[in-house]
Scaffold this active site. Sequence first.
Site, mmCIF file in Angstrom:
data_model
loop_
_atom_site.group_PDB
_atom_site.id
_atom_site.type_symbol
_atom_site.label_atom_id
_atom_site.label_comp_id
_atom_site.label_asym_id
_atom_site.label_seq_id
_atom_site.Cartn_x
_atom_site.Cartn_y
_atom_site.Cartn_z
ATOM 1 N N HIS A 134 9.006 -6.346 -49.469
ATOM 2 C CA HIS A 134 8.742 -5.004 -49.994
ATOM 3 C C HIS A 134 8.518 -4.035 -48.835
ATOM 4 C CE1 HIS A 134 8.637 -6.068 -54.163
ATOM 5 N NE2 HIS A 134 7.641 -6.904 -54.027
ATOM 6 N N TYR A 184 1.433 -7.804 -58.280
ATOM 7 C CA TYR A 184 1.147 -9.238 -58.334
ATOM 8 C C TYR A 184 -0.337 -9.516 -58.523
ATOM 9 C CZ TYR A 184 5.925 -9.378 -56.765
ATOM 10 O OH TYR A 184 7.274 -9.186 -56.688
ATOM 11 N N LYS A 196 17.547 -6.845 -50.700
ATOM 12 C CA LYS A 196 17.746 -5.629 -51.489
ATOM 13 C C LYS A 196 17.876 -4.427 -50.558
ATOM 14 C CE LYS A 196 15.763 -3.139 -55.426
ATOM 15 N NZ LYS A 196 14.630 -3.104 -56.391
ATOM 16 N N ARG A 216 10.411 -15.173 -58.967
ATOM 17 C CA ARG A 216 9.945 -14.351 -57.841
ATOM 18 C C ARG A 216 8.532 -13.827 -58.124
ATOM 19 N NH1 ARG A 216 11.295 -10.918 -53.503
ATOM 20 N NH2 ARG A 216 10.677 -8.738 -53.758
ATOM 21 N N HIS A 239 13.970 -13.584 -62.357
ATOM 22 C CA HIS A 239 12.984 -12.772 -61.650
ATOM 23 C C HIS A 239 11.555 -13.220 -61.920
ATOM 24 C CE1 HIS A 239 13.200 -9.481 -58.851
ATOM 25 N NE2 HIS A 239 12.165 -8.886 -59.415
ATOM 26 N N ARG A 289 14.946 -13.199 -54.374
ATOM 27 C CA ARG A 289 15.671 -12.720 -55.546
ATOM 28 C C ARG A 289 16.868 -13.632 -55.766
ATOM 29 N NH1 ARG A 289 14.333 -8.452 -52.221
ATOM 30 N NH2 ARG A 289 13.012 -6.824 -53.147
#
Length: 345
Positions: free
Chosen positions: A317, A326, A216, A294, A291, A191
Amino acid sequence: MESLVPLANWQDPASRRREALRALQERDEGALQALLQVYLQTKSRKRTALSPRTLETYQLALRDYLSWIWPKEAPAPRFPLQKATSDDLDRYLAELQARGGHLTASPKPFRPAAAATYLAGIRAFYRALEWAGVAHPPHVSAPHDPTPAYERRPALPPSLYQTLLQRLTPQDPRSLRDRVAVRLMGEGGLRISEVVALNLEDLLLPERLLLVRKGKGGKARSLPLSRSLIEDLQHWLKVRASHAWPHETALLVHLRGRKAGGRRMGARGLREILNRYYRELGFPARYSGAHILRHTAGTRFYRVSRDLQATARILGHADVSTAAIYAKMDVEGLYELVDRAEEEL
């Protein structure tokens, strides 16, 4: 992370309630923003791991909401802020989607996702008021966007990604720095907040590893790097040495010759740089921001591996199902399907 707001007015429940009521009655925006920030940093689920961008967005949402409910030129609010109902917030959301925000002279209608983000900020504000003992959060559902997320926020196609890399030649210091940033996002899946937070000590080049310490939600992870990306990083480190200020630990720094020269880059500045490249190269308008890079990485990882577990691991994640988007972003796979179908005709 933004520095903590002083707790003098908020640590004692009685003082907190008194100060919140005063701020509501006097439309003291600064005090209400301080209440929101100290609540988010001390009482919300993420606390001090809350990203600066999320805090900035929530504070912007509160500014807009205050401008709607109580314009500065108005003698009184539409209704007392602490008594807002779900119907009141529904009207606010409807106006955002019909005409846009209230902080610009030429507003544009909000997409459902943008309105939902503002609603998240307003919900946080009312939870802060509840913590102060002056209000109860009204229950409001976020607007639904019928357009799937993978269509709203697409990955950058491989051909355009290669065009971007070709523009960022390693021979020019600024292009080299920006190339490293682009590759960390577009091939490493970082990110933008993670990229600008990187320090020199996070690079473990002999091991081909990058330590992402400020992910994150405060999560840390290690990321394997490709050999060619290692080469660009090694080249940048040599160039960086002549531009960074002594004792500056940031991996990415502004180049000398400007006010912030030699200091750490920020997410906003890097995002503006990326958008400038997109415009310069004539990319379609739907490709903007950081983004999408990413997403480009996530799509490539899934396309190569067909392994959601590995894709989620690299991207950081917590839930494997989050990486499923994705698979849907793999437009190249759809092209192959369409071409194979054409051969059957």
